[in-house]
Design a protein around this motif. Sequence first.
Motif, PDB file in Angstrom:
ATOM      1  N   GLU A  50      45.137  47.958  36.500  1.00  0.00           N
ATOM      2  CA  GLU A  50      44.986  49.378  37.101  1.00  0.00           C
ATOM      3  C   GLU A  50      45.084  50.523  36.201  1.00  0.00           C
ATOM      4  OE1 GLU A  50      44.675  49.841  40.296  1.00  0.00           O
ATOM      5  OE2 GLU A  50      44.819  47.848  40.942  1.00  0.00           O
TER       6      GLU A  50
ATOM      7  N   ARG B 286      40.249  49.400  34.933  1.00  0.00           N
ATOM      8  CA  ARG B 286      40.823  49.301  36.242  1.00  0.00           C
ATOM      9  C   ARG B 286      39.717  48.120  36.964  1.00  0.00           C
ATOM     10  NH1 ARG B 286      43.708  52.611  38.840  1.00  0.00           N
ATOM     11  NH2 ARG B 286      42.939  54.350  37.451  1.00  0.00           N
ATOM     12  N   ASP B 287      40.499  47.324  37.664  1.00  0.00           N
ATOM     13  CA  ASP B 287      40.023  46.098  38.612  1.00  0.00           C
ATOM     14  C   ASP B 287      39.457  45.198  37.658  1.00  0.00           C
ATOM     15  OD1 ASP B 287      40.545  47.472  40.824  1.00  0.00           O
ATOM     16  OD2 ASP B 287      38.441  48.578  40.911  1.00  0.00           O
TER      17      ASP B 287
END
Length: 301
Positions: free
Chosen positions: A188, A193-194
């Motif tokens: 995160e 992110r991801d």
Amino acid sequence: MPRSPIALVLTLLIGLASPVAAQNVATGNQITILYDAFSDKPGLALDWGYAALVEFDGKRILFDTGNNAAMFAANIKRLHVDLSKIDLVVLSHRHGDHTSGLSYVLSVNPNVPVYVPGDETFLQTTPVSFFAPATEDTSLPAKMRYFGGNPPAPPPSHGTAWPAARFHAVTKFTDITPHIHLISTMSETPGFRDMPETSLILDTPQGPIVIVGCSHPSIEAILANVVAQTHAGSIFELVGGLHMVVSTPGQVDHTVSALLDTYHLQRTVLGHCTGEKTFAILRKRLGENYRYAGVGEVLGL
């Protein structure tokens, strides 16, 4: 046959050694640093990236494969590592400084299982919903429809640089042996992110040894995941990169305090993107339990 005095003395010394030392003598569990940007040993290629050979519980595991296949191959040959004898490969995440040597690995050991994050870089297929018939407008001619309106089933796989690799996605806590596990943590962190990252967990009598690639989800998030999955009260040793190379001194202090006070970290074998500020602080805090991890080092686990 009676043992010599020297053999008796060695046996006595081993018996008086710490449990960790005795375990190392008995099992040969060790890690060899194959790829990184620092070393005090001549003749080894230095580069930004990471790779290590983990020998534990009867398995030989290649963890990450460095940034440059030719440099990786040169270090493998210089260190006399036989990649045809490894049992599996673990790629921590999709970045090239951890994956570029895989092509060389597969040229030597084409059938080796490769454990990867559940990331489309390696093996995800295109979602079926992409090819669902349009409900708003079905007047498009066939030449404007995906695959002429007849998409293949199953959907096409995303391309990969390693089409012949035997990839296995790590999407949950995965046992390799009763004492070797893989875990996936989703990042995160802004900028990453991801992006899932896979970490290796080795069970020891002193607690888990956790081996990480870059810790993009943050090392605190990874260790929280490890503790939640293993119910361990503390982390014995941390190996790999912590991605704190551009962290501020305040951020480094915060993370070091979490490692030592929350997770009761006892020992480290850190490298790659951990950062020199973090090296210096942990070396001061841990003393002899901060273990140098330059390329070519062989360290007992």
